[in-house]
Design a protein around this motif. Structure first.
Motif, PDB file in Angstrom:
ATOM      1  N   THR A  45     149.221  38.664 -28.559  1.00 42.58           N
ATOM      2  CA  THR A  45     150.086  37.970 -28.658  1.00 42.58           C
ATOM      3  C   THR A  45     150.231  36.247 -29.431  1.00 42.58           C
ATOM      4  OG1 THR A  45     151.532  37.953 -27.782  1.00 42.58           O
ATOM      5  CG2 THR A  45     152.015  39.413 -29.035  1.00 42.58           C
ATOM      6  N   TYR A  46     150.452  35.345 -30.211  1.00 47.91           N
ATOM      7  CA  TYR A  46     150.966  33.985 -30.120  1.00 47.91           C
ATOM      8  C   TYR A  46     152.427  34.097 -31.032  1.00 47.91           C
ATOM      9  CZ  TYR A  46     149.441  29.291 -31.159  1.00 47.91           C
ATOM     10  OH  TYR A  46     149.015  28.002 -30.996  1.00 47.91           O
ATOM     11  N   TYR A  47     152.792  32.438 -29.693  1.00 47.98           N
ATOM     12  CA  TYR A  47     154.218  32.739 -30.371  1.00 47.98           C
ATOM     13  C   TYR A  47     154.067  30.619 -30.602  1.00 47.98           C
ATOM     14  CZ  TYR A  47     155.914  37.267 -28.446  1.00 47.98           C
ATOM     15  OH  TYR A  47     155.743  37.688 -28.110  1.00 47.98           O
ATOM     16  N   ALA A  48     155.164  30.154 -31.950  1.00 51.99           N
ATOM     17  CA  ALA A  48     155.377  29.056 -31.773  1.00 51.99           C
ATOM     18  C   ALA A  48     155.590  28.490 -30.572  1.00 51.99           C
ATOM     19  CB  ALA A  48     156.259  29.677 -33.147  1.00 51.99           C
ATOM     20  N   ASP A  49     155.807  27.610 -30.544  1.00 51.59           N
ATOM     21  CA  ASP A  49     156.471  26.268 -29.133  1.00 51.59           C
ATOM     22  C   ASP A  49     157.714  26.728 -29.183  1.00 51.59           C
ATOM     23  OD1 ASP A  49     154.020  24.473 -28.994  1.00 51.59           O
ATOM     24  OD2 ASP A  49     153.452  25.850 -28.199  1.00 51.59           O
ATOM     25  N   SER A  50     158.218  26.517 -30.182  1.00 48.31           N
ATOM     26  CA  SER A  50     159.937  26.708 -30.463  1.00 48.31           C
ATOM     27  C   SER A  50     160.129  27.917 -29.888  1.00 48.31           C
ATOM     28  CB  SER A  50     160.402  25.929 -31.963  1.00 48.31           C
ATOM     29  OG  SER A  50     160.091  27.178 -32.938  1.00 48.31           O
ATOM     30  N   VAL A  51     159.762  29.276 -30.055  1.00 50.62           N
ATOM     31  CA  VAL A  51     160.252  30.309 -29.974  1.00 50.62           C
ATOM     32  C   VAL A  51     159.681  30.812 -28.648  1.00 50.62           C
ATOM     33  CG1 VAL A  51     160.727  30.379 -32.444  1.00 50.62           C
ATOM     34  CG2 VAL A  51     159.208  32.113 -31.476  1.00 50.62           C
ATOM     35  N   LYS A  52     158.901  30.643 -27.798  1.00 51.82           N
ATOM     36  CA  LYS A  52     157.696  31.016 -26.639  1.00 51.82           C
ATOM     37  C   LYS A  52     159.024  31.135 -25.845  1.00 51.82           C
ATOM     38  CE  LYS A  52     154.122  29.284 -26.639  1.00 51.82           C
ATOM     39  NZ  LYS A  52     152.789  28.239 -26.639  1.00 51.82           N
ATOM     40  N   GLY A  53     158.911  32.525 -25.156  1.00 47.90           N
ATOM     41  CA  GLY A  53     159.906  32.885 -23.871  1.00 47.90           C
ATOM     42  C   GLY A  53     161.462  33.211 -25.244  1.00 47.90           C
ATOM     43  N   ARG A  54     161.363  33.258 -25.894  1.00 46.90           N
ATOM     44  CA  ARG A  54     162.962  33.626 -26.036  1.00 46.90           C
ATOM     45  C   ARG A  54     162.481  34.866 -27.037  1.00 46.90           C
ATOM     46  NH1 ARG A  54     165.933  30.474 -29.172  1.00 46.90           N
ATOM     47  NH2 ARG A  54     164.453  29.289 -30.135  1.00 46.90           N
ATOM     48  N   PHE A  55     161.687  34.772 -27.946  1.00 50.04           N
ATOM     49  CA  PHE A  55     161.020  35.597 -28.889  1.00 50.04           C
ATOM     50  C   PHE A  55     160.285  36.498 -28.093  1.00 50.04           C
ATOM     51  CE2 PHE A  55     162.720  33.365 -32.955  1.00 50.04           C
ATOM     52  CZ  PHE A  55     163.707  33.524 -32.635  1.00 50.04           C
ATOM     53  N   THR A  56     159.738  37.834 -28.774  1.00 49.76           N
ATOM     54  CA  THR A  56     158.849  38.955 -28.373  1.00 49.76           C
ATOM     55  C   THR A  56     158.320  39.783 -30.051  1.00 49.76           C
ATOM     56  OG1 THR A  56     159.236  39.362 -26.010  1.00 49.76           O
ATOM     57  CG2 THR A  56     158.159  40.629 -26.967  1.00 49.76           C
ATOM     58  N   ILE A  57     157.387  39.327 -30.078  1.00 52.80           N
ATOM     59  CA  ILE A  57     156.449  40.663 -31.584  1.00 52.80           C
ATOM     60  C   ILE A  57     155.949  41.497 -31.184  1.00 52.80           C
ATOM     61  CG2 ILE A  57     154.755  38.928 -31.361  1.00 52.80           C
ATOM     62  CD1 ILE A  57     154.477  39.921 -34.335  1.00 52.80           C
ATOM     63  N   SER A  58     156.358  42.726 -31.637  1.00 50.56           N
ATOM     64  CA  SER A  58     156.278  43.926 -31.050  1.00 50.56           C
ATOM     65  C   SER A  58     155.249  44.965 -32.282  1.00 50.56           C
ATOM     66  CB  SER A  58     156.493  45.168 -30.005  1.00 50.56           C
ATOM     67  OG  SER A  58     157.800  44.960 -30.843  1.00 50.56           O
ATOM     68  N   ARG A  59     154.719  46.010 -31.759  1.00 50.15           N
ATOM     69  CA  ARG A  59     153.903  46.585 -33.025  1.00 50.15           C
ATOM     70  C   ARG A  59     154.306  48.379 -32.567  1.00 50.15           C
ATOM     71  NH1 ARG A  59     149.394  44.436 -36.694  1.00 50.15           N
ATOM     72  NH2 ARG A  59     149.421  46.314 -37.832  1.00 50.15           N
ATOM     73  N   ASP A  60     154.825  49.005 -33.542  1.00 45.60           N
ATOM     74  CA  ASP A  60     154.750  50.410 -33.506  1.00 45.60           C
ATOM     75  C   ASP A  60     153.388  50.960 -34.113  1.00 45.60           C
ATOM     76  OD1 ASP A  60     154.721  52.951 -32.788  1.00 45.60           O
ATOM     77  OD2 ASP A  60     156.597  53.288 -31.724  1.00 45.60           O
ATOM     78  N   ASN A  61     152.222  51.324 -33.471  1.00 46.67           N
ATOM     79  CA  ASN A  61     152.069  51.951 -35.560  1.00 46.67           C
ATOM     80  C   ASN A  61     151.847  53.485 -35.500  1.00 46.67           C
ATOM     81  OD1 ASN A  61     150.598  49.445 -35.419  1.00 46.67           O
ATOM     82  ND2 ASN A  61     148.465  49.942 -34.270  1.00 46.67           N
ATOM     83  N   ALA A  62     152.587  53.894 -34.549  1.00 48.34           N
ATOM     84  CA  ALA A  62     152.969  55.284 -34.857  1.00 48.34           C
ATOM     85  C   ALA A  62     153.870  55.812 -36.144  1.00 48.34           C
ATOM     86  CB  ALA A  62     153.250  55.925 -34.382  1.00 48.34           C
ATOM     87  N   LYS A  63     155.045  54.651 -36.298  1.00 47.89           N
ATOM     88  CA  LYS A  63     155.931  54.609 -36.687  1.00 47.89           C
ATOM     89  C   LYS A  63     155.853  53.058 -38.416  1.00 47.89           C
ATOM     90  CE  LYS A  63     159.318  55.075 -33.339  1.00 47.89           C
ATOM     91  NZ  LYS A  63     160.723  55.431 -32.142  1.00 47.89           N
ATOM     92  N   ASN A  64     154.806  52.603 -37.806  1.00 48.86           N
ATOM     93  CA  ASN A  64     154.211  51.809 -39.500  1.00 48.86           C
ATOM     94  C   ASN A  64     155.429  50.615 -38.821  1.00 48.86           C
ATOM     95  OD1 ASN A  64     152.064  51.867 -40.103  1.00 48.86           O
ATOM     96  ND2 ASN A  64     153.300  52.834 -42.691  1.00 48.86           N
ATOM     97  N   THR A  65     156.137  50.184 -37.882  1.00 51.37           N
ATOM     98  CA  THR A  65     157.067  49.111 -37.287  1.00 51.37           C
ATOM     99  C   THR A  65     156.612  47.825 -37.189  1.00 51.37           C
ATOM    100  OG1 THR A  65     158.450  51.079 -37.963  1.00 51.37           O
ATOM    101  CG2 THR A  65     159.295  48.531 -36.939  1.00 51.37           C
ATOM    102  N   VAL A  66     156.798  47.129 -37.497  1.00 50.89           N
ATOM    103  CA  VAL A  66     156.741  45.780 -36.904  1.00 50.89           C
ATOM    104  C   VAL A  66     158.337  45.137 -36.597  1.00 50.89           C
ATOM    105  CG1 VAL A  66     155.423  43.339 -36.345  1.00 50.89           C
ATOM    106  CG2 VAL A  66     155.171  44.880 -37.545  1.00 50.89           C
ATOM    107  N   TYR A  67     158.112  44.565 -35.090  1.00 49.89           N
ATOM    108  CA  TYR A  67     159.470  43.928 -34.626  1.00 49.89           C
ATOM    109  C   TYR A  67     159.386  42.286 -34.094  1.00 49.89           C
ATOM    110  CZ  TYR A  67     159.891  49.363 -33.688  1.00 49.89           C
ATOM    111  OH  TYR A  67     160.242  50.342 -34.504  1.00 49.89           O
ATOM    112  N   LEU A  68     161.153  42.306 -33.689  1.00 51.63           N
ATOM    113  CA  LEU A  68     160.774  40.596 -33.675  1.00 51.63           C
ATOM    114  C   LEU A  68     162.001  39.964 -32.754  1.00 51.63           C
ATOM    115  CD1 LEU A  68     159.739  38.183 -33.357  1.00 51.63           C
ATOM    116  CD2 LEU A  68     161.155  37.139 -34.811  1.00 51.63           C
TER     117      LEU A  68
END
Length: 122
Positions: free
Chosen positions: A58-81
């Motif tokens: 994963t990679y984040y903009a400096d402005s959101v690093k430490g506050r936002f988390t991106i993840s994905r569930d390929n089985a559900k075909n869904t990405v989260y923030l």
């Protein structure tokens, strides 16, 4: 091709949290690098976060690093923030995007959702 639909936006007070979802249909999201971008009124679209095909990187903009988390569930075909400790400057329309290359540049992403509004009040 893949179709993307974001959800989970809304109005929240500063310091609060929201979880955005990006549901995909058509081609499976496991075929793509997935990214989140945002655009505030009068500003250019900016990169927020991206995640590779397997979710291992994963990679984040400096402005959101430490506050936002991106993840994905390929089985559900869904990405989260997951967005925590939200600030008024996080107010924007948030878009998810799918691309073939791991990049922070919006033009490297081929498919986009319609966006979901996030408003953070002070």
């Amino acid at each position: 091709q893949v179709q993307l639909v974001e959800s989970g936006g809304g109005l929240v007070q500063a310091g609060g949290s929201l979880r955005l979802s990006c549901a995909a249909s058509g081609r499976t999201v496991s075929s793509y690098v997935m990214g989140w971008f945002r655009q505030a009124p009068g500003k250019e679209r900016e990169f927020v976060a991206r995640i590779n095909w397997t979710g291992s990187t994963t990679y984040y903009a400096d402005s959101v690093k430490g506050r936002f988390t991106i993840s994905r569930d390929n089985a559900k075909n869904t990405v989260y923030l997951q967005m925590n400790s939200l600030k008024p400057e996080d107010t924007a329309v948030y878009y998810c995007a799918a691309g073939d290359y791991s990049s922070s540049y919006y033009y490297r992403y081929s498919y986009w959702g319609q966006g979901t509004q996030v408003t953070v009040s002070s």
